[in-house]
Design an enzyme around this catalytic site. Sequence first.
Site, PDB file in Angstrom:
ATOM      1  N   ASN A  17       4.469  -2.369  -7.757  1.00 11.98           N
ATOM      2  CA  ASN A  17       4.942  -1.335  -6.822  1.00 11.98           C
ATOM      3  C   ASN A  17       5.537  -1.984  -5.570  1.00 11.98           C
ATOM      4  OD1 ASN A  17       4.438   1.600  -7.574  1.00 11.98           O
ATOM      5  ND2 ASN A  17       2.538   0.612  -8.234  1.00 11.98           N
ATOM      6  N   HIS A 110      -1.260   6.497  -6.126  1.00 13.34           N
ATOM      7  CA  HIS A 110      -2.373   6.610  -7.069  1.00 13.34           C
ATOM      8  C   HIS A 110      -1.811   7.089  -8.417  1.00 13.34           C
ATOM      9  CE1 HIS A 110      -6.502   7.215  -8.361  1.00 13.34           C
ATOM     10  NE2 HIS A 110      -6.098   8.337  -8.922  1.00 13.34           N
TER      11      HIS A 110
HETATM   12  C1  GRF Z   1      -0.856   1.057  -9.615  1.00 10.77           C
HETATM   13  O1  GRF Z   1      -1.071   1.752 -10.810  1.00 10.77           O
HETATM   14  C2  GRF Z   1      -1.172   1.927  -8.434  1.00 10.77           C
HETATM   15  O2  GRF Z   1      -0.930   3.281  -8.658  1.00 10.77           O
HETATM   16  C3  GRF Z   1      -2.648   1.718  -8.248  1.00 10.77           C
HETATM   17  O3  GRF Z   1      -2.841   0.346  -8.550  1.00 10.77           O
HETATM   18  C4  GRF Z   1      -1.824  -0.095  -9.433  1.00 10.77           C
HETATM   19  C5  GRF Z   1      -1.182  -1.285  -8.786  1.00 10.77           C
HETATM   20  O4  GRF Z   1      -0.247  -1.901  -9.612  1.00 10.77           O
HETATM   21  N1  GRF Z   1      -3.058   2.088  -6.916  1.00 10.77           N
HETATM   22  P1  GRF Z   1       0.776  -2.939  -9.032  1.00 10.77           P
HETATM   23  O5  GRF Z   1      -0.025  -4.060  -8.378  1.00 10.77           O
HETATM   24  O6  GRF Z   1       1.632  -2.224  -8.051  1.00 10.77           O
HETATM   25  O7  GRF Z   1       1.561  -3.455 -10.197  1.00 10.77           O
END
Ligand code: GRF
Length: 320
Positions: A17, A110
């Site tokens: 993300n 989330h």
């Molecule tokens: C994502 O699924 C986010 O929604 C949750 O933790 C995960 C993080 O994934 N809070 P990344 O590190 O962004 O790949």
Amino acid sequence: MVSRARVAILISGRGSNMAALIYAARADDCPYEVALVTGDKPDAPGLALAEAEGIDILRLDANKSGANYWNELQNALDKAGIETIALAGFMRIIPTDFVARWAGRMINIHPSLLPDHRGLKTHQSVLAAGDRVTGATVHLVSEAVDSGAILGQVAVAVLPGDTADTLATRVLIAEHQLYPRILSAFVTRERDPDWIVATVGGHALQLPETRFKTSHGAPGWKVGSPSNDKFFAIMWLRHHGEESVALLVKCGGQDEMAALIEADPSFYFRPAYYGPSDWIGLRLDRPVVDWDHVAEWLQRSWQACAPPRLTKLLRAADEF
Ligand code: GRF
């Protein structure tokens, strides 16, 4: 474009993300810049990626720093002039004083359609519940986990035969689309004149016997009975040579006005158009506005303009 909002991203892991937020910020018209990536684990893989992309990173170690970790983090955020925090897979419970300090300026993503499936093991929980649709949510961070105001959501279908892993992979694609879009909208709304007017109005109309009225076309708020009322607050929407979106309120006179402007010329100004009156301008289209302070000014101005029968009541309530 005007200045971009300075965002810090906090991660604990791979940071996909985070990567989506960084790459979206490369568009010329993106309203935020990623000014810092940090987190609680010095070896989080996402930090190496951010570093390779030329973003400032800080390898903090929450386990090593113990109680001092949150001070170290706050200092780093201050030093980088951060206005908004985006949590992206940040896996640490945040203490209440840190949440309070960043209230309204810290957001999280989330992987479910909140308020459904809060907490960990989200996708297992969606499958166990037999949901046909899941998704992702960007929300403000509040004290209770995954419970702050929802800023945006995207739905994702659950397919027959989905496992937690296949679902997580698909939801992640949706997350990467959602997060940059919502973060962009979030950092822009506080500079949007409509949002500013609505927020001022929310505070102004909480005061006794107040109503909305326009003054020479500008939104304003009056106090008193309909037949005998006075403006105590007027919006200043980039007119008469002053570029700001600002609020005019009554201060204690010319001396106080001069002292305030000297002490904080980026916030206060003298609205030239109003001549030597007691109206002082408070600039509100700034990266960080202390709305409690603005509310105090509204109350002060209300007190200066309200008829004695109302101010007497308020004084009595204060003394009580
Ligand atoms: C994502 O699924 C986010 O929604 C949750 O933790 C995960 C993080 O994934 N809070 P990344 O590190 O962004 O790949």
